[in-house]
Design an enzyme around this catalytic site. Structure first.
Site, PDB file in Angstrom:
ATOM      1  N   GLY A   9     -39.761 -43.964  15.895  1.00  0.00           N
ATOM      2  CA  GLY A   9     -40.625 -42.745  15.760  1.00  0.00           C
ATOM      3  C   GLY A   9     -41.681 -43.277  16.630  1.00  0.00           C
ATOM      4  N   ALA A  10     -42.000 -42.200  17.455  1.00  0.00           N
ATOM      5  CA  ALA A  10     -43.299 -42.627  18.252  1.00  0.00           C
ATOM      6  C   ALA A  10     -44.234 -41.388  18.007  1.00  0.00           C
ATOM      7  CB  ALA A  10     -42.662 -42.082  19.858  1.00  0.00           C
ATOM      8  N   GLY A  11     -44.143 -40.894  16.821  1.00  0.00           N
ATOM      9  CA  GLY A  11     -45.348 -39.966  16.028  1.00  0.00           C
ATOM     10  C   GLY A  11     -46.746 -40.833  15.812  1.00  0.00           C
ATOM     11  N   ASN A  12     -47.186 -40.323  14.856  1.00  0.00           N
ATOM     12  CA  ASN A  12     -48.602 -40.683  14.744  1.00  0.00           C
ATOM     13  C   ASN A  12     -48.637 -42.107  13.911  1.00  0.00           C
ATOM     14  OD1 ASN A  12     -50.136 -38.524  15.348  1.00  0.00           O
ATOM     15  ND2 ASN A  12     -49.881 -37.606  13.271  1.00  0.00           N
ATOM     16  N   VAL A  13     -47.824 -42.383  13.258  1.00  0.00           N
ATOM     17  CA  VAL A  13     -47.618 -43.810  12.693  1.00  0.00           C
ATOM     18  C   VAL A  13     -46.995 -44.868  13.633  1.00  0.00           C
ATOM     19  CG1 VAL A  13     -46.682 -45.278  10.725  1.00  0.00           C
ATOM     20  CG2 VAL A  13     -47.529 -42.922  10.350  1.00  0.00           C
ATOM     21  N   ARG A  82     -45.934 -35.378   5.020  1.00  0.00           N
ATOM     22  CA  ARG A  82     -46.252 -34.300   4.271  1.00  0.00           C
ATOM     23  C   ARG A  82     -47.259 -33.455   4.797  1.00  0.00           C
ATOM     24  NH1 ARG A  82     -48.958 -36.814  -1.067  1.00  0.00           N
ATOM     25  NH2 ARG A  82     -50.031 -38.816  -0.201  1.00  0.00           N
ATOM     26  N   VAL A 118     -41.683 -47.481   6.769  1.00  0.00           N
ATOM     27  CA  VAL A 118     -42.876 -46.822   6.425  1.00  0.00           C
ATOM     28  C   VAL A 118     -42.525 -45.327   6.218  1.00  0.00           C
ATOM     29  CG1 VAL A 118     -45.076 -46.341   7.393  1.00  0.00           C
ATOM     30  CG2 VAL A 118     -43.916 -48.327   8.201  1.00  0.00           C
ATOM     31  N   ASN A 120     -41.681 -41.991   4.173  1.00  0.00           N
ATOM     32  CA  ASN A 120     -41.630 -41.789   2.873  1.00  0.00           C
ATOM     33  C   ASN A 120     -40.555 -40.878   2.245  1.00  0.00           C
ATOM     34  OD1 ASN A 120     -44.108 -42.971   1.506  1.00  0.00           O
ATOM     35  ND2 ASN A 120     -45.141 -41.739   3.116  1.00  0.00           N
ATOM     36  N   HIS A 175     -44.823 -46.244  -4.174  1.00  0.00           N
ATOM     37  CA  HIS A 175     -45.982 -45.774  -3.552  1.00  0.00           C
ATOM     38  C   HIS A 175     -46.040 -44.277  -3.630  1.00  0.00           C
ATOM     39  CE1 HIS A 175     -48.672 -45.306  -0.198  1.00  0.00           C
ATOM     40  NE2 HIS A 175     -47.702 -44.631   0.634  1.00  0.00           N
TER      41      HIS A 175
HETATM   42  N1  APR Z   1     -34.946 -40.576  15.659  1.00  0.00           N
HETATM   43  C1  APR Z   1     -35.916 -41.183  16.127  1.00  0.00           C
HETATM   44  N2  APR Z   1     -37.255 -40.498  15.752  1.00  0.00           N
HETATM   45  C2  APR Z   1     -37.261 -39.366  14.840  1.00  0.00           C
HETATM   46  C3  APR Z   1     -35.993 -38.996  14.440  1.00  0.00           C
HETATM   47  C4  APR Z   1     -34.739 -39.491  14.504  1.00  0.00           C
HETATM   48  N3  APR Z   1     -33.533 -39.187  13.925  1.00  0.00           N
HETATM   49  N4  APR Z   1     -36.445 -37.687  13.486  1.00  0.00           N
HETATM   50  C5  APR Z   1     -37.683 -37.680  13.598  1.00  0.00           C
HETATM   51  N5  APR Z   1     -38.132 -38.679  14.482  1.00  0.00           N
HETATM   52  C6  APR Z   1     -39.567 -38.853  14.882  1.00  0.00           C
HETATM   53  C7  APR Z   1     -40.183 -37.325  15.387  1.00  0.00           C
HETATM   54  O1  APR Z   1     -39.740 -36.699  16.659  1.00  0.00           O
HETATM   55  C8  APR Z   1     -41.695 -37.790  15.376  1.00  0.00           C
HETATM   56  O2  APR Z   1     -42.011 -38.189  16.587  1.00  0.00           O
HETATM   57  O3  APR Z   1     -40.406 -39.342  14.085  1.00  0.00           O
HETATM   58  C9  APR Z   1     -41.686 -39.030  14.530  1.00  0.00           C
HETATM   59  C10 APR Z   1     -42.567 -38.764  13.276  1.00  0.00           C
HETATM   60  O4  APR Z   1     -43.843 -38.545  13.606  1.00  0.00           O
HETATM   61  P1  APR Z   1     -45.098 -37.766  12.929  1.00  0.00           P
HETATM   62  O5  APR Z   1     -44.452 -36.340  12.849  1.00  0.00           O
HETATM   63  O6  APR Z   1     -46.225 -37.747  13.661  1.00  0.00           O
HETATM   64  O7  APR Z   1     -45.066 -38.471  11.362  1.00  0.00           O
HETATM   65  P2  APR Z   1     -45.992 -39.661  11.219  1.00  0.00           P
HETATM   66  O8  APR Z   1     -47.339 -39.425  10.716  1.00  0.00           O
HETATM   67  O9  APR Z   1     -45.575 -40.878  12.086  1.00  0.00           O
HETATM   68  O10 APR Z   1     -45.025 -40.210   9.819  1.00  0.00           O
HETATM   69  C11 APR Z   1     -43.919 -40.416   9.906  1.00  0.00           C
HETATM   70  O11 APR Z   1     -44.266 -42.142   8.030  1.00  0.00           O
HETATM   71  O12 APR Z   1     -46.087 -42.424   6.656  1.00  0.00           O
HETATM   72  C12 APR Z   1     -44.901 -42.082   6.787  1.00  0.00           C
HETATM   73  O13 APR Z   1     -44.991 -39.961   5.433  1.00  0.00           O
HETATM   74  C13 APR Z   1     -45.014 -40.406   6.725  1.00  0.00           C
HETATM   75  O14 APR Z   1     -42.416 -40.006   6.397  1.00  0.00           O
HETATM   76  C14 APR Z   1     -43.783 -40.048   7.448  1.00  0.00           C
HETATM   77  C15 APR Z   1     -43.690 -41.163   8.376  1.00  0.00           C
END
Ligand code: APR
Length: 316
Positions: A9-13, A82, A118, A120, A175
């Site tokens: 996951g290269a999103g926010n977290v 969420r 991590v 949810n 959590h």
């Molecule tokens: N494989 C790899 N990455 C994926 C997949 C997958 N199958 N499906 C989704 N993703 C990636 C998305 O492309 C996105 O870049 O997961 C990333 C999620 O990033 P954000 O939308 O920014 O979410 P984020 O705030 O990082 O939260 C991720 O952590 O704290 C928890 O509740 C939160 O469940 C959420 C998770």
């Protein structure tokens, strides 16, 4: 040889975890996401911060898992965050498939890794990772307690105008809305919190801690918190890679502790090179234990909903 950490996951977290890992020079980092280009670009950007930080770690990103081979730790952040009005539990089905498929792929390449979940709803997603990976329970855990605790510590430090560093606290349970902040086990420089704050103030801080994630979601509108969650995750990574034997609240698989079996719930654990090396069982009051059981029941509800799918996956 340097240690290796994969962040799924290269999103926010995920990206925040990667930045913090790089800043501390803790390990080589591999970032994986389904989005094309994004993990590669973010990883390259992070790598280019290393000369300034004065650290020698590698950081790469991509879509496949080959580069993740032989990771010491795999952090799972893939999945939906969420939005305002949603509870963490509302993410169950959307994130079930994502956690299942990402863990399946990651463990093929890193059969000896430690998994830190991590995504949810946290405790339920730990259960998915545990079942799908087939890893022993000491190598699967969730990040939640440190986050809930750091929120509590922040509010206490602000209230008393004291250093954040001197506030220690403990939050047990799932959590979610039923988490159990243990005021009795919280102190400031060794002074019991109950000697420093009146009940009304304590209740207010406990409530704000419980709603801490939702408060941030209300401001962000399009997603949930990531700076404190990534700091908490990296604290766990540091404890494991450096075998620090830290005592921290984490989501751990319980087999009878606190009268709870077959569930991931937040409890104090010893975190070292073997992952969860010990689960601490505190002597809780009747009221605290009831609150913990209520919280565990909320986790169990989600696990029961997932059970048919999980069992079908296990026999497939
Ligand atoms: N494989 C790899 N990455 C994926 C997949 C997958 N199958 N499906 C989704 N993703 C990636 C998305 O492309 C996105 O870049 O997961 C990333 C999620 O990033 P954000 O939308 O920014 O979410 P984020 O705030 O990082 O939260 C991720 O952590 O704290 C928890 O509740 C939160 O469940 C959420 C998770």
């Amino acid at each position: 040889m340097r240690k290796k950490v994969t962040v799924i996951g290269a999103g926010n977290v995920g990206a925040s975890c990667a930045v913090r890992l790089a800043d501390k020079g803790l390990a080589d980092i591999v970032v994986v996401d389904i989005l094309e280009g994004v993990p590669t670009g973010k990883a390259l950007d992070i790598l280019q911060s290393c000369p300034i930080q004065g650290v020698d770690v590698n950081c790469v990103g991509g879509n496949d898992y080959e580069a993740t081979a032989n990771s010491d730790i795999v952090i799972v952040t893939a999945g939906f965050p969420r939005k305002p009005g949603m509870s963490r539990d509302d993410l169950l089905w959307a994130n079930y498939d994502i956690v299942k498929s990402t863990v399946e792929q990651a463990v093929k390449y890193s059969p000896n890794a430690i998994l830190i979940v991590v995504t949810n709803p946290l405790d339920a997603m730990c259960h998915v990772a545990y079942k799908v990976s087939g890893f022993p329970k000491n190598r699967v855990m969730g990040m939640a307690g440190i986050l809930d605790t750091t929120r509590f510590r922040t509010f206490v430090a602000q209230e008393l105008n004291v250093s954040m560093k001197d506030v220690t606290a403990l939050v047990l349970g799932g959590h979610g809305d039923t988490m159990v902040p243990l005021v009795r086990y919280s102190s400031v420089g060794g002074i019991p919190l109950t000697d420093l704050l009146d009940q009304e103030t304590l209740d207010r801080i406990v409530k704000r801690t419980r709603d801490g994630g939702a408060e941030i979601v209300r401001y962000l509108k399009t997603g949930s918190a990531y700076y404190a969650p990534s700091a908490a995750t990296v604290e766990m990574v540091d404890a494991i890679l450096n075998d620090r034997k830290r005592v921290l609240p984490c989501s751990a698989y319980l087999e009878g502790e606190y009268g709870i079996s077959g569930l991931f719930v937040g409890v104090p654990v010893k975190l070292g090179a073997q992952g969860i090396e010990k689960i601490y069982e505190l002597k809780l009051t009747e009221e605290e234990l009831a609150a913990l059981h209520k919280s565990a029941a909320a986790v169990r509800e989600l696990v029961e909903v997932m059970r048919p799918k999980l069992e079908a996956a296990a026999t497939a």
